[in-house]
Design a protein around this motif. Structure first.
Motif, short mmCIF file in Angstrom:
data_model
loop_
_atom_site.label_atom_id
_atom_site.label_comp_id
_atom_site.label_asym_id
_atom_site.label_seq_id
_atom_site.Cartn_x
_atom_site.Cartn_y
_atom_site.Cartn_z
N LYS A 79 0.83 -1.20 0.00
CA LYS A 79 0.00 0.00 0.00
C LYS A 79 0.87 1.25 0.00
CE LYS A 79 -3.53 2.42 2.72
NZ LYS A 79 -4.34 2.40 3.98
N HIS A 80 1.93 1.24 0.80
CA HIS A 80 2.82 2.40 0.86
C HIS A 80 3.56 2.57 -0.45
CE1 HIS A 80 5.29 5.50 2.54
NE2 HIS A 80 6.41 4.80 2.43
N LEU A 81 3.97 1.47 -1.08
CA LEU A 81 4.64 1.57 -2.38
C LEU A 81 3.75 2.25 -3.41
CD1 LEU A 81 6.40 -1.91 -2.79
CD2 LEU A 81 7.49 0.30 -2.40
N ARG A 82 2.48 1.86 -3.42
CA ARG A 82 1.54 2.48 -4.38
C ARG A 82 1.33 3.96 -4.07
NH1 ARG A 82 -0.91 -2.94 -4.20
NH2 ARG A 82 -0.78 -3.79 -6.32
N GLU A 83 1.32 4.29 -2.79
CA GLU A 83 1.17 5.70 -2.41
C GLU A 83 2.37 6.53 -2.87
OE1 GLU A 83 0.64 5.50 1.79
OE2 GLU A 83 -1.54 5.11 1.67
N MET A 84 3.54 5.87 -3.00
CA MET A 84 4.73 6.56 -3.46
C MET A 84 4.78 6.65 -4.99
SD MET A 84 7.83 5.39 -0.93
CE MET A 84 7.89 3.72 -1.59
N GLY A 85 3.77 6.06 -5.66
CA GLY A 85 3.71 6.14 -7.11
C GLY A 85 4.25 4.93 -7.85
#
Length: 274
Positions: free
Chosen positions: A169-175
């Motif tokens: 989830k955090h990876l996706r939030e980072m783009g």
């Protein structure tokens, strides 16, 4: 058994007693590329584009390579030898032979460590190993030393350095864009030709399911048996423009058929999305 094992099995049957060099010439591929696909050591895969091209040249139905055909003998798995035993099996053997004096707590720790998923060849099928399911997952980190300079011959059996624990989830939030977390692996770049985007020894997050050119970007690929991390741009129908971000390195043109894409770089572990 994955798709690449099935394709290799069918490729071996298709070649039969023919000369490999003649087959490679007829199929429009470098003999070295065909030899690498057939080798048990390099574990280079038969990609979609090449498989479809061979099917068309040989007058085979589209998708022929992708399944076992009626009447053929099943693919035989080789018997495990000591060199192919898993780390868990080797540790168990060691403890059985000479581990009588080892405390029980230490024995359990050794077995637990050995049972962690193991790394295999970067170019092989170990990339299908899934990470731990949940909000945080483990991503395998491989010591492949993909060169960002003049190219580097990859280790035949690269060692895993460590696993990286991250939140998808955090990876996706980072783009970072990806379909499944178990498509992601970590490698380490070496050299300065991709600076300032990628510095020497920066860890790189890659998607190993991307084995074909999907548009301009940074890729992990082999060319002339050397391993690179570079930007690729399509130039015409049969050439790539290989670009270094370091302005002191001039772009080069390389042939598409001699370039074998292994993964696409999604993120540099210095805070640089790509």
């Amino acid at each position: 058994m994955d798709i690449y094992e099935i394709r290799k099995h069918n490729l071996v049957n298709l070649i039969g007693s023919q000369r490999k060099g003649s087959c490679a010439e007829r199929w429009g591929m470098a003999p070295a590329h065909l030899s690498q696909i057939l080798s048990d050591k390099t574990a280079k895969n038969l990609g979609d584009d090449v498989a479809r091209r061979i099917e068309e040249i040989e007058g085979l139905p589209r998708g022929w390579f992708d399944s076992i055909h009626p009447g053929e003998a099943p693919i035989q798995e080789s018997e495990p030898t000591e060199s192919k035993l898993s780390a868990t099996d080797l540790v168990k053997q060691m403890l059985a032979k000479s581990g009588k004096g080892i405390p029980e707590e230490t024995r359990l720790r050794l077995l637990s460590a050995a049972q962690e998923p193991e790394a295999s060849n970067l170019l092989g099928a170990d990339f299908i190993r899934k990470g731990q399911v949940g909000d945080e997952v483990w991503i395998a980190h491989y010591d492949v030393r993909a060169a960002m300079g003049g190219g580097q011959i990859p280790h035949e059996y690269p060692e895993m350095l460590q696993d990286i624990r991250v939140s998808p989830k955090h990876l996706r939030e980072m783009g970072v864009t990806f379909k499944e977390h178990f498509h992601l692996k970590m490698i380490t770049g070496w050299g300065q030709s991709m600076a300032p985007t990628i510095k020497d020894r920066d860890p790189l997050l890659v998607d190993v399911t991307i084995r074909e050119f999907t548009g301009d970007g940074i890729y992990l690929f082999s060319h002339d048996e050397m391993l690179y991390v570079k930007r690729l741009q399509k130039k015409g129908k049969d050439r790539f423009k290989m670009i270094s971000d370091n302005k002191h390195h001039d772009p080069e043109e390389i042939r598409v058929e001699d370039t074998h894409i292994l993964a696409r770089v999604l993120y540099v572990w210095n805070g640089q999305p790509v």
